[in-house]
Scaffold this motif. Sequence first.
Motif, PDB file in Angstrom:
ATOM      1  N   LYS A  67       1.364  -6.516 -14.703  1.00 34.83           N
ATOM      2  CA  LYS A  67       2.111  -6.683 -15.933  1.00 34.83           C
ATOM      3  C   LYS A  67       2.868  -5.556 -16.648  1.00 34.83           C
ATOM      4  O   LYS A  67       3.208  -4.686 -15.686  1.00 34.83           O
ATOM      5  CB  LYS A  67       1.115  -6.775 -17.305  1.00 34.83           C
ATOM      6  N   GLU A  68       1.820  -4.472 -17.499  1.00 35.16           N
ATOM      7  CA  GLU A  68       2.801  -2.429 -17.553  1.00 35.16           C
ATOM      8  C   GLU A  68       1.708  -2.067 -16.666  1.00 35.16           C
ATOM      9  O   GLU A  68       2.302  -0.774 -17.417  1.00 35.16           O
ATOM     10  CB  GLU A  68       2.886  -2.504 -19.205  1.00 35.16           C
ATOM     11  N   GLN A  69       0.602  -2.265 -16.216  1.00 32.84           N
ATOM     12  CA  GLN A  69      -0.348  -1.441 -15.640  1.00 32.84           C
ATOM     13  C   GLN A  69       0.969  -0.717 -14.235  1.00 32.84           C
ATOM     14  O   GLN A  69       1.725  -0.914 -14.038  1.00 32.84           O
ATOM     15  CB  GLN A  69      -1.102  -2.097 -15.131  1.00 32.84           C
ATOM     16  N   ASP A  70       0.464   0.900 -14.483  1.00 26.07           N
ATOM     17  CA  ASP A  70       0.670   1.706 -14.238  1.00 26.07           C
ATOM     18  C   ASP A  70       0.063   1.711 -12.161  1.00 26.07           C
ATOM     19  O   ASP A  70      -0.851   0.837 -12.535  1.00 26.07           O
ATOM     20  CB  ASP A  70       0.670   3.728 -14.099  1.00 26.07           C
ATOM     21  N   CYS A  71       0.872   1.565 -11.470  1.00 27.88           N
ATOM     22  CA  CYS A  71       0.892   0.587 -10.713  1.00 27.88           C
ATOM     23  C   CYS A  71       1.032   2.038  -8.629  1.00 27.88           C
ATOM     24  O   CYS A  71       1.719   2.520  -9.410  1.00 27.88           O
ATOM     25  CB  CYS A  71       1.850  -0.417 -10.515  1.00 27.88           C
ATOM     26  N   THR A  72       0.350   1.516  -7.673  1.00 23.97           N
ATOM     27  CA  THR A  72       0.178   2.323  -6.736  1.00 23.97           C
ATOM     28  C   THR A  72       0.790   1.218  -6.197  1.00 23.97           C
ATOM     29  O   THR A  72      -0.586   0.467  -5.230  1.00 23.97           O
ATOM     30  CB  THR A  72      -0.264   3.446  -6.271  1.00 23.97           C
ATOM     31  N   ILE A  73       1.577   1.727  -4.577  1.00 19.93           N
ATOM     32  CA  ILE A  73       1.118   1.128  -3.299  1.00 19.93           C
ATOM     33  C   ILE A  73       1.096   2.049  -2.190  1.00 19.93           C
ATOM     34  O   ILE A  73       2.092   3.130  -2.443  1.00 19.93           O
ATOM     35  CB  ILE A  73       2.486   0.825  -2.671  1.00 19.93           C
ATOM     36  N   SER A  74      -0.154   1.789  -2.184  1.00 22.81           N
ATOM     37  CA  SER A  74      -1.173   2.953  -0.954  1.00 22.81           C
ATOM     38  C   SER A  74      -0.787   2.230   0.558  1.00 22.81           C
ATOM     39  O   SER A  74      -0.746   0.895   0.729  1.00 22.81           O
ATOM     40  CB  SER A  74      -2.243   3.056  -1.219  1.00 22.81           C
ATOM     41  N   VAL A  75      -0.115   3.474   1.845  1.00 21.41           N
ATOM     42  CA  VAL A  75       0.285   2.203   3.261  1.00 21.41           C
ATOM     43  C   VAL A  75      -0.518   2.841   3.811  1.00 21.41           C
ATOM     44  O   VAL A  75      -1.189   4.750   4.090  1.00 21.41           O
ATOM     45  CB  VAL A  75       1.837   2.496   3.217  1.00 21.41           C
ATOM     46  N   GLY A  76      -1.254   2.173   4.790  1.00 16.32           N
ATOM     47  CA  GLY A  76      -1.507   2.839   6.110  1.00 16.32           C
ATOM     48  C   GLY A  76      -0.963   2.453   7.053  1.00 16.32           C
ATOM     49  O   GLY A  76      -0.029   1.612   7.471  1.00 16.32           O
ATOM     50  N   GLU A  77      -1.769   2.558   8.644  1.00 11.25           N
ATOM     51  CA  GLU A  77      -1.404   1.796  10.240  1.00 11.25           C
ATOM     52  C   GLU A  77      -1.568   0.476  10.265  1.00 11.25           C
ATOM     53  O   GLU A  77      -0.622  -0.219  10.768  1.00 11.25           O
ATOM     54  CB  GLU A  77      -1.815   2.970  11.758  1.00 11.25           C
ATOM     55  N   GLU A  78      -2.665  -0.509   9.186  1.00 11.10           N
ATOM     56  CA  GLU A  78      -3.065  -1.603   9.528  1.00 11.10           C
ATOM     57  C   GLU A  78      -2.217  -2.456   8.383  1.00 11.10           C
ATOM     58  O   GLU A  78      -2.621  -3.411   7.982  1.00 11.10           O
ATOM     59  CB  GLU A  78      -3.642  -1.825  10.535  1.00 11.10           C
ATOM     60  N   TRP A  79      -3.254  -1.629   7.391  1.00  4.44           N
ATOM     61  CA  TRP A  79      -2.749  -2.277   5.973  1.00  4.44           C
ATOM     62  C   TRP A  79      -2.538  -1.537   5.044  1.00  4.44           C
ATOM     63  O   TRP A  79      -1.712  -0.275   5.520  1.00  4.44           O
ATOM     64  CB  TRP A  79      -4.411  -2.396   4.950  1.00  4.44           C
ATOM     65  N   ALA A  80      -2.541  -2.159   3.765  1.00  2.00           N
ATOM     66  CA  ALA A  80      -1.451  -1.576   2.263  1.00  2.00           C
ATOM     67  C   ALA A  80      -1.972  -1.982   1.634  1.00  2.00           C
ATOM     68  O   ALA A  80      -2.636  -3.567   1.485  1.00  2.00           O
ATOM     69  CB  ALA A  80       0.205  -2.047   2.500  1.00  2.00           C
TER      70      ALA A  80
ATOM     71  N   PRO B 115       4.227   5.406  -6.245  1.00  4.50           N
ATOM     72  CA  PRO B 115       3.887   5.010  -7.602  1.00  4.50           C
ATOM     73  C   PRO B 115       5.159   3.607  -7.796  1.00  4.50           C
ATOM     74  O   PRO B 115       6.519   4.423  -7.303  1.00  4.50           O
ATOM     75  CB  PRO B 115       4.443   5.980  -8.301  1.00  4.50           C
ATOM     76  N   VAL B 116       5.286   3.277  -8.732  1.00  4.79           N
ATOM     77  CA  VAL B 116       6.299   1.820  -8.617  1.00  4.79           C
ATOM     78  C   VAL B 116       5.431   1.568  -9.884  1.00  4.79           C
ATOM     79  O   VAL B 116       4.212   1.181 -10.731  1.00  4.79           O
ATOM     80  CB  VAL B 116       6.075   0.844  -7.620  1.00  4.79           C
ATOM     81  N   ASN B 117       7.234   0.869  -9.972  1.00  2.00           N
ATOM     82  CA  ASN B 117       7.073  -0.194 -11.659  1.00  2.00           C
ATOM     83  C   ASN B 117       7.265  -1.107 -11.368  1.00  2.00           C
ATOM     84  O   ASN B 117       7.797  -1.237 -10.838  1.00  2.00           O
ATOM     85  CB  ASN B 117       8.095   0.541 -12.476  1.00  2.00           C
ATOM     86  N   PRO B 118       5.146  -1.374 -11.700  1.00  2.00           N
ATOM     87  CA  PRO B 118       5.365  -3.772 -10.977  1.00  2.00           C
ATOM     88  C   PRO B 118       6.380  -4.975 -11.454  1.00  2.00           C
ATOM     89  O   PRO B 118       7.187  -5.426 -10.934  1.00  2.00           O
ATOM     90  CB  PRO B 118       3.991  -3.671 -11.313  1.00  2.00           C
ATOM     91  N   LYS B 119       7.196  -4.185 -13.152  1.00  2.77           N
ATOM     92  CA  LYS B 119       7.650  -5.145 -12.890  1.00  2.77           C
ATOM     93  C   LYS B 119       9.657  -5.112 -13.066  1.00  2.77           C
ATOM     94  O   LYS B 119      10.013  -5.917 -12.117  1.00  2.77           O
ATOM     95  CB  LYS B 119       8.005  -4.966 -14.627  1.00  2.77           C
ATOM     96  N   ARG B 120      10.093  -3.981 -12.330  1.00  2.00           N
ATOM     97  CA  ARG B 120      11.396  -3.863 -12.109  1.00  2.00           C
ATOM     98  C   ARG B 120      11.196  -3.972 -10.558  1.00  2.00           C
ATOM     99  O   ARG B 120      12.018  -4.502  -9.780  1.00  2.00           O
ATOM    100  CB  ARG B 120      11.475  -2.167 -12.049  1.00  2.00           C
ATOM    101  N   LEU B 121       9.903  -3.591  -9.725  1.00  2.00           N
ATOM    102  CA  LEU B 121      10.017  -3.568  -7.978  1.00  2.00           C
ATOM    103  C   LEU B 121       9.671  -5.182  -7.575  1.00  2.00           C
ATOM    104  O   LEU B 121      10.838  -6.006  -7.247  1.00  2.00           O
ATOM    105  CB  LEU B 121       8.566  -3.360  -7.866  1.00  2.00           C
ATOM    106  N   LEU B 122       9.368  -6.016  -9.002  1.00  2.00           N
ATOM    107  CA  LEU B 122       9.225  -8.197  -9.181  1.00  2.00           C
ATOM    108  C   LEU B 122      10.646  -8.568  -9.021  1.00  2.00           C
ATOM    109  O   LEU B 122      11.038  -8.832  -8.142  1.00  2.00           O
ATOM    110  CB  LEU B 122       8.450  -8.237 -10.274  1.00  2.00           C
TER     111      LEU B 122
END
Length: 394
Positions: A240-253, A168-175
Amino acid sequence: MQHRTADHLLYQIGEHPIFSKTANEEESRMSIFHAYVDAAHFHEALGNVLRFAAKRSRLPILEEAQVRFEDGHCVLTCTNLDQWCMSTIPSVGDSFSFVFAGTRKILSACKYFSGELEFTYTIEPTETVPDPEGQISISDGKRSLKRSTERTSDFPELKEKPLDRHYPVNPKRLLERFKRVKYAVSSNDARPNQCCIEFLKDKIIAVDGYRLAMSTDPAVNVEKPFYIPPEVMAELTMFKEQDCTISVGEEWAAVESETLRVLTRTPGYDGFDVERAIPTSFSTEYPVDVDRLLDEVKYLNGFITAKTRKPIRFDGGTLSLETPGGTYLSKVGLPPVEARGFNPKYLLEGLEQFKAKKVHTVTMKMGHPHSPMILTDGKDDLAMVLPVRLKEVA
């Protein structure tokens, strides 16, 4: 749109086989579909996905957007084959799909639509061409447009890859963190890892072989390093203000919310140990006023031309520059160190990393003359700049 549900049921009844048809209708294979969405939502969704369409491509279909209506949703998709972007908005009506022709012109027109937007899709398949080009009509009751469509089967098919790690990430803060480190992303395609942002433990890192920028946030802590291309990071503003998730695999994210998803290819981890590249012992450490040092470096940088590209000389007490046109000096009044040279552009960008965060004082750390200069706020951010050999300094 709720009233359209009843209209849609009546439309289906009218198409029931028990109703009589004329001979021409029975001979015709033409199919007509209808769907309805909110105009503002559609305009925003189309603008979002188009950020990931190819600007110019030998495959023109990659410059377009696919639109798919199904199960009460409208899903818009664009891809450049390295990234995919899908945006989902509510819809009412039939299930069908098509690919726009001239998507960017349609986006320009959509900003003038308002209220409920009706899509009427007409297609005439045959036994030899079951998926021909069709025609789409878009109207809000006041304005309308009619365009031909591309073949849906020509649009690339997305083959999903397993993504087994989720953060889980905060997109605004990560940006905001990305903006502070992006200057150190490499443009050398021969090293794809250095052309990306690295996620390492609670850090995001950019490194190009000459400088390094790092931002730390304990709220995002990954157990295995991975990379995200900067063009994906730059578009975090879409969430924007949406809850956001970064999902990661071996070749894609994937970076995804309930309504928006960006899928990207990622380079494999190259094993480069960034943390070991950062020195841990220094012969000199002292506080530095960010604004003051930044102003002095800007002063000298103004005398550097594209032809000379001279480094600046730093000995603690002064910053100096010698060019064919003259000698320039600025007293910075810091404790003396053995003289070394620096690329002024790299110093400027390192200092601006902290100014953007409104940090007024950083700690400057240095070891022997050939070791990197470290600038750190002692908490979240760090900038590292490699020196230039003294023989290159006048």
